[in-house]
Design an enzyme around this catalytic site. Structure first.
Site, PDB file in Angstrom:
ATOM      1  N   SER A 299       4.262  -3.911  -4.451  1.00 25.00           N
ATOM      2  CA  SER A 299       5.009  -2.722  -4.847  1.00 25.00           C
ATOM      3  C   SER A 299       6.023  -2.378  -3.762  1.00 25.00           C
ATOM      4  O   SER A 299       5.826  -2.704  -2.584  1.00 25.00           O
ATOM      5  CB  SER A 299       4.048  -1.551  -5.054  1.00 25.00           C
ATOM      6  OG  SER A 299       4.729  -0.317  -5.120  1.00 25.00           O
TER       7      SER A 299
ATOM      8  N   TYR B   9      -3.444   2.569  -2.126  1.00 25.73           N
ATOM      9  CA  TYR B   9      -2.606   1.664  -2.918  1.00 25.73           C
ATOM     10  C   TYR B   9      -1.560   0.989  -2.030  1.00 25.73           C
ATOM     11  O   TYR B   9      -1.387  -0.228  -2.087  1.00 25.73           O
ATOM     12  CB  TYR B   9      -1.935   2.459  -4.037  1.00 25.73           C
ATOM     13  CG  TYR B   9      -1.043   1.650  -4.935  1.00 25.73           C
ATOM     14  CD1 TYR B   9      -1.579   0.826  -5.916  1.00 25.73           C
ATOM     15  CD2 TYR B   9       0.344   1.719  -4.818  1.00 25.73           C
ATOM     16  CE1 TYR B   9      -0.768   0.087  -6.757  1.00 25.73           C
ATOM     17  CE2 TYR B   9       1.173   0.983  -5.659  1.00 25.73           C
ATOM     18  CZ  TYR B   9       0.611   0.172  -6.621  1.00 25.73           C
ATOM     19  OH  TYR B   9       1.416  -0.562  -7.452  1.00 25.73           O
TER      20      TYR B   9
END
Length: 298
Positions: free
Chosen positions: A169, A182
């Site tokens: 990401s 995350y």
């Protein structure tokens, strides 16, 4: 990874019989004709669209997820489109389940050429409020959810000199508030890819990372809050989002070109630039948005 409760690995469902003479069932003509791909977390979202595009370009694909009903619906959709497809219910944070997943590919199609580790859990929670077990759940899904499928698949990928793509990401490039676990997990797999590229250079396996930016999500998409409860993803301006099909096309281009890193979206590339050359400015921007755009994180 879907937001449903983990399910034990079950017998694989497949639309193709075991491959004769060790060769995969032919798919449609295309760039990936004759290749076999596993896409984790492909019952829905980006994973589903990536698997669909692989199938459309000739690959035999193995779908994966934890929600058996949703996975079956996706497989049936692919079958109706004439794609070569198998599926396996498996929690990729369970190594034994990953062995079943890889066996599904080998039994159905006789080989494995492409592994895309897409399954993961995200969050909407600040670190101070986050329960330790929730932090671990998110981190495990992103780290072990990539490590375990790769460990199970590695002998077959060595044999085919295949391609491994870790889905990371843009939040791994410069940490994002309310996303500590995350961000840590996505940064870890980027570093893992670099390490494996060095360790396994002589195998011919390609290790790449795709840093995904803001993407349109399925309406039922959920992330975890501080207590581990599923909640809708934080607000993202639609003009900042790419469609799932656009992201899938970029992932396939990354694989075809065997790139080491692909950063999706202008915002992602700007983050790389600022983080590399003007990190203090990047932090100032993030801190300012926390005060002025809290809905962006919460």
């Amino acid at each position: 990874m879907s937001d449903s409760a983990p399910a034990a690995a079950t017998a694989p469902a497949t639309s193709a019989p075991p491959a004769a003479a060790g060769l995969p069932r032919p798919g449609a003509p295309g760039v990936f004709a004759g290749q076999v791909a596993i896409v984790t977390g492909s019952e829905s979202g980006i994973g589903r669209e990536t698997a669909r595009r692989l199938g459309q370009q000739g690959a035999a694909v193995v779908l994966n997820g934890r929600n058996a009903e949703r996975l079956a619906a996706t497989r049936q959709e692919f079958e109706a489109a004439g794609l070569a497809v198998a599926s396996c219910v498996a929690d990729v944070t369970d190594y034994a389940a990953c062995e079943v997943l890889v066996d599904t590919a080998i039994q159905a199609f006789g080989r494995l050429d492409i592994l895309i580790t897409n399954a993961s859990i995200s969050q909407r929670a600040y670190f101070a409020a986050m329960q330790p077990e929730v932090f671990r759940q998110v981190l495990d899904s992103n780290v072990y959810g990539s490590v375990y499928p790769l460990k199970a698949a590695l002998p077959h990928l060595v044999q085919s000199q295949g391609c491994v793509t870790f889905i990371s990401s843009i939040s791994a490039l410069n940490g994002m508030p309310s996303g500590s676990a995350y961000c840590a997990g996505k940064a870890a797999i980027a570093n893992l890819a670099h390490t494996l590229r060095l360790e396994l250079a002589e195998t011919g396996i390609h290790f790449g990372v795709v840093h995904i930016g803001f993407t349109q999500n399925d309406p039922e998409k959920r992330v975890l809050d501080a207590a581990g409860q599923p909640v809708p993803i934080a607000h993202r301006p639609p003009r900042w989002q790419k469609s799932q099909a656009e992201v899938a096309a970029i992932i396939l281009s990354h694989i075809r070109r065997r790139r080491q890193r692909t950063v999706i979206s202008a915002l992602g590339r700007l983050i790389v630039l600022v983080h590399t050359w003007l990190p203090a400015l990047g932090d100032w921007i993030v801190l300012r948005t926390i005060r002025r755009m809290r809905h962006f994180y919460e």
